[in-house]
Motif scaffolding. Sequence first.
Motif, mmCIF file in Angstrom:
data_model
loop_
_atom_site.group_PDB
_atom_site.id
_atom_site.type_symbol
_atom_site.label_atom_id
_atom_site.label_comp_id
_atom_site.label_asym_id
_atom_site.label_seq_id
_atom_site.Cartn_x
_atom_site.Cartn_y
_atom_site.Cartn_z
ATOM 1 N N ASP A 74 98.512 22.172 36.213
ATOM 2 C CA ASP A 74 97.862 22.775 35.050
ATOM 3 C C ASP A 74 96.732 21.915 34.511
ATOM 4 N N CYS A 108 93.747 27.913 37.222
ATOM 5 C CA CYS A 108 94.822 27.554 38.155
ATOM 6 C C CYS A 108 94.908 28.570 39.286
ATOM 7 N N ARG A 118 92.986 28.816 31.065
ATOM 8 C CA ARG A 118 93.510 27.751 31.918
ATOM 9 C C ARG A 118 94.307 28.332 33.090
ATOM 10 N N SER A 119 95.105 29.350 32.824
ATOM 11 C CA SER A 119 95.907 29.933 33.904
ATOM 12 C C SER A 119 95.017 30.543 34.974
ATOM 13 N N VAL A 154 101.384 29.093 32.805
ATOM 14 C CA VAL A 154 100.389 28.225 32.152
ATOM 15 C C VAL A 154 99.708 29.031 31.057
ATOM 16 N N PRO A 159 103.257 23.502 37.606
ATOM 17 C CA PRO A 159 102.772 24.103 36.361
ATOM 18 C C PRO A 159 102.755 23.177 35.164
#
Length: 238
Positions: A167, A9, A5-6, A236, A131
């Motif tokens: 996020d 982003c 996920r990060s 995240v 975030p």
Amino acid sequence: MTATRSEYCVIACAEAWRDAGEILASPMGLIPSVGARLARLTFSPDLLLTDGEALLVRPDGTPEGWLPYRRHLALVTGGRRHVMMGASQLDRYGNQNISCIGDWARPRRQLLGVRGAPVNTLNNPTSYWVPRHSRRVFVEKVDMVCGVGYDRAAGARFHRIPRVVSDLGVLDFDTPDRSMRLASLHPGVTVDQVREATGFDLVVPDEVPYTREPTDRELELIREVIDPQDTRSREVGG
């Protein structure tokens, strides 16, 4: 390679500077900083990066030029900078608050203060990084306007809010009345999740795409060159 996920982003933040040309990128936060360096190393090779003081730097942080304060202000006020700021509150038109929570005369909580938000938003493109997407951030009305939204920026020559990255997904203002729209979902996130975490009626298209996949080369740059310590996961996880 499977992206986290990060890393989605990071990709979403990097896209804010796609094909930007020779402008100054001013990312605020770990993931926007990784995104700006990724953009410089891939699809925006002319992007200018700064150490936040008086130097232009390469993606590895080594100096490549001098940026005196007067020249920095010329870039800011001439629309030749794209800053990605944080936000304690954002409303449907992109008004941002980073100053206080509650009545500004007797706030319940004092935050950063207005800082450079008015100048940023009126004089050069300003995106936002959030975030933790929640109703505490995405509110019906901000308690104090610091960054100026579309409903307050009539006549501002360089005012533009290209995107809001959270996020959960990417949001923009590509609507007739310049209210916030869901532009993409990060994989694993649903439209209902975003709606539930937003404190106003968000414009949602009939079909919402997913945030684009990073390429293997981009993941290699993120993981091995730009951020081998995985600082991005501090903002995240997953």
